[in-house]
Enzyme design. Structure first.
Site, PDB file in Angstrom:
ATOM      1  N   TYR A  49     -31.773 -21.506 -21.587  1.00  0.00           N
ATOM      2  CA  TYR A  49     -31.369 -20.943 -20.293  1.00  0.00           C
ATOM      3  C   TYR A  49     -30.271 -19.903 -20.512  1.00  0.00           C
ATOM      4  O   TYR A  49     -30.327 -18.801 -19.952  1.00  0.00           O
ATOM      5  CB  TYR A  49     -30.858 -22.056 -19.373  1.00  0.00           C
ATOM      6  CG  TYR A  49     -30.308 -21.543 -18.060  1.00  0.00           C
ATOM      7  CD1 TYR A  49     -31.158 -21.008 -17.090  1.00  0.00           C
ATOM      8  CD2 TYR A  49     -28.942 -21.592 -17.782  1.00  0.00           C
ATOM      9  CE1 TYR A  49     -30.664 -20.535 -15.883  1.00  0.00           C
ATOM     10  CE2 TYR A  49     -28.441 -21.121 -16.577  1.00  0.00           C
ATOM     11  CZ  TYR A  49     -29.298 -20.596 -15.636  1.00  0.00           C
ATOM     12  OH  TYR A  49     -28.800 -20.124 -14.446  1.00  0.00           O
ATOM     13  N   GLY A  84     -37.930 -14.788  -5.807  1.00  0.00           N
ATOM     14  CA  GLY A  84     -37.567 -16.186  -5.613  1.00  0.00           C
ATOM     15  C   GLY A  84     -36.916 -16.423  -4.266  1.00  0.00           C
ATOM     16  O   GLY A  84     -35.932 -17.156  -4.152  1.00  0.00           O
ATOM     17  N   ALA A  85     -37.498 -15.822  -3.225  1.00  0.00           N
ATOM     18  CA  ALA A  85     -36.828 -15.761  -1.918  1.00  0.00           C
ATOM     19  C   ALA A  85     -37.154 -16.916  -0.984  1.00  0.00           C
ATOM     20  O   ALA A  85     -36.623 -16.966   0.120  1.00  0.00           O
ATOM     21  CB  ALA A  85     -37.192 -14.441  -1.238  1.00  0.00           C
ATOM     22  N   ASN A  86     -37.985 -17.847  -1.391  1.00  0.00           N
ATOM     23  CA  ASN A  86     -38.402 -18.884  -0.452  1.00  0.00           C
ATOM     24  C   ASN A  86     -37.445 -20.065  -0.367  1.00  0.00           C
ATOM     25  O   ASN A  86     -37.576 -20.920   0.507  1.00  0.00           O
ATOM     26  CB  ASN A  86     -39.811 -19.392  -0.791  1.00  0.00           C
ATOM     27  CG  ASN A  86     -39.880 -20.030  -2.168  1.00  0.00           C
ATOM     28  OD1 ASN A  86     -40.011 -19.323  -3.161  1.00  0.00           O
ATOM     29  ND2 ASN A  86     -39.802 -21.348  -2.236  1.00  0.00           N
ATOM     30  N   SER A  87     -36.435 -20.122  -1.251  1.00  0.00           N
ATOM     31  CA  SER A  87     -35.485 -21.236  -1.208  1.00  0.00           C
ATOM     32  C   SER A  87     -34.169 -20.824  -1.858  1.00  0.00           C
ATOM     33  O   SER A  87     -34.070 -19.772  -2.491  1.00  0.00           O
ATOM     34  CB  SER A  87     -36.052 -22.470  -1.928  1.00  0.00           C
ATOM     35  OG  SER A  87     -36.213 -22.199  -3.325  1.00  0.00           O
ATOM     36  N   SER A 132     -25.612 -15.623 -14.933  1.00  0.00           N
ATOM     37  CA  SER A 132     -24.946 -16.911 -14.784  1.00  0.00           C
ATOM     38  C   SER A 132     -23.859 -17.041 -15.836  1.00  0.00           C
ATOM     39  O   SER A 132     -23.937 -16.434 -16.912  1.00  0.00           O
ATOM     40  CB  SER A 132     -25.963 -18.044 -14.949  1.00  0.00           C
ATOM     41  OG  SER A 132     -25.311 -19.292 -15.102  1.00  0.00           O
ATOM     42  N   LEU A 151     -30.672 -19.613  -3.210  1.00  0.00           N
ATOM     43  CA  LEU A 151     -29.951 -18.343  -3.113  1.00  0.00           C
ATOM     44  C   LEU A 151     -30.823 -17.224  -2.576  1.00  0.00           C
ATOM     45  O   LEU A 151     -30.366 -16.383  -1.800  1.00  0.00           O
ATOM     46  CB  LEU A 151     -29.410 -17.945  -4.492  1.00  0.00           C
ATOM     47  CG  LEU A 151     -28.329 -18.827  -5.109  1.00  0.00           C
ATOM     48  CD1 LEU A 151     -28.057 -18.388  -6.540  1.00  0.00           C
ATOM     49  CD2 LEU A 151     -27.053 -18.767  -4.296  1.00  0.00           C
ATOM     50  N   GLY A 152     -32.090 -17.203  -2.997  1.00  0.00           N
ATOM     51  CA  GLY A 152     -32.988 -16.145  -2.563  1.00  0.00           C
ATOM     52  C   GLY A 152     -33.238 -16.189  -1.068  1.00  0.00           C
ATOM     53  O   GLY A 152     -33.251 -15.149  -0.403  1.00  0.00           O
TER      54      GLY A 152
END
Length: 374
Positions: free
Chosen positions: A247, A39-42, A219, A44-45
């Protein structure tokens, strides 16, 4: 009642007012280290990726969308490489009839050097001291599809690289009820099962690359779960949960998996831990309007804009676990941390070793059932 574990825990409230003990400036030289961030494109990632790459790490952005990942790579290069030129630019003096001003030459973006750029100026150099490109690559990964997760692990292994840092950061939050590509409740599938398959596919390489780290982003939401924490019999029953508790269940699974994995790696130089990032304003809340309603989503959005941390701050807890020598020196394993680097006892379900092992067995069996050639 949800969140009673933290609501009446003075140790938790104390962490909200204490001075941060770790910033990106404390990240050591990561030259020669290889990392994967899901999930690195936005959000925290992306912030995590920029911090690691600017300190010399070779970072793989494990994402579903190739276009978004490649755009993030170009954006990161500008942030790291482009602005780094400003870090070493000399000051210039301009004299006019009325006054004399002295200022630093601006970066190509028109702003001063970022923290990542300053780090890059220090760490991204070849043996002759010349600046080098940050090492950023795309890795195709769809956490909603276990076979995609298995293929992604195999694709990385075929590169023949070591793997020193795995940050399981990607995920979804409070999305409306849906099933994954494998017929599993989607939040549980994406936040836990996808990462379980991906991590297990990479585990031998991580062990062979030790010392190494695995960071399972959890979380404080793990406090809000269905009654029994994880009831495997009703996992796909829409009526047995709501978006928030689904969640919470998935974030509880992250802690349970992390603790079970840490126990199995107790004799290895592989440190597995689970951070909570704090209240961070990111795209993760994009489903709130559909799942919570317009009013509740509006309140959350307003609170986020006014009170939440930026992703660069929210990423510090996972960066601390991924890079700080304190983790090794104190031999921190299988623990839950709130920002930054503060160990906190998770809720009772997360500490249930029987539930940890039950989730492990369930996940292994599901992986064998759904993943071809697993």
């Amino acid at each position: 009642m949800p969140y009673t574990n933290v609501a009446f825990n003075p140790q938790f409230w104390k962490t909200l007012v204490q001075k941060t003990k770790f910033t990106t400036e404390d990240i050591p030289d990561l030259t020669g280290k290889v990392a994967i961030v899901t999930g690195a494109n936005s959000g925290l990632g992306y912030a995590t990726t920029v911090a690691l790459a600017s300190h010399g790490a070779h970072v793989f952005l494990a994402c579903r969308s190739k276009d978004k990942a490649l755009e993030a790579i170009e954006r990161a290069k500008v942030e790291i490489r482009g602005s780094s030129r400003a870090a070493s630019f000399p000051t210039t003096t301009t004299t006019t009839a009325s006054n004399t001003t002295t200022s630093a030459t601006s970066s190509p973006t028109g702003k001063g050097p970022t923290e990542a750029a300053i780090a890059a100026a220090k760490y991204l150099k070849d043996k002759d001291g010349n600046a080098v490109e940050p090492k950023l690559e795309f890795l195709q990964l769809d956490l909603n599809d276990m076979n995609s997760c298995s293929r992604a692990a195999k694709e990385f292994l075929e590169k023949g690289l070591a793997l020193h840092i795995l940050i399981n950061n990607g995920g979804i939050m409070t999305s409306p009820f849906a099933l994954s590509a494998d017929g599993i409740e989607q939040q549980f599938a994406v936040n836990h099962m996808g990462h379980f398959v991906f991590t297990m596919g990479l585990l031998d390489r991580i062990i062979a690359s030790q010392p190494s780290r695995i960071v399972m982003l959890s979380s404080i939401g793990h406090e809000h779960t269905p009654k029994h924490g994880i009831d495997f019999e009703t996992l796909n029953d829409r009526s047995a949960s709501n978006p928030a508790s689904r969640y919470g269940r998935s974030k509880l699974a992250n802690i349970l998996f992390g603790k079970a994995l840490a126990r199995r790696l107790a004799k290895e130089r592989v440190w597995v831990n689970m951070p909570h990032p704090g209240f961070v304003y990111t795209e993760l809340a994009r489903n709130n309007k559909d799942s919570m309603g317009v009013v509740a989503a509006g309140v959350y959005d307003l609170a986020g804009r006014m009170c939440a941390s930026k992703p660069e701050v929210g990423a510090l807890n996972q960066l601390w676990l991924a890079t700080s020598e304190e983790v090794v020196e104190r031999d921190l394993r299988g623990l839950y941390f709130v920002p930054v680097g503060n160990e906190l006892r998770p809720n009772a379900h997360a500490l249930d070793e029987e539930l940890q092992e039950k989730l492990w067995a369930y996940s292994e069996n599901l992986m064998r059932e759904k993943v071809k050639e697993a």
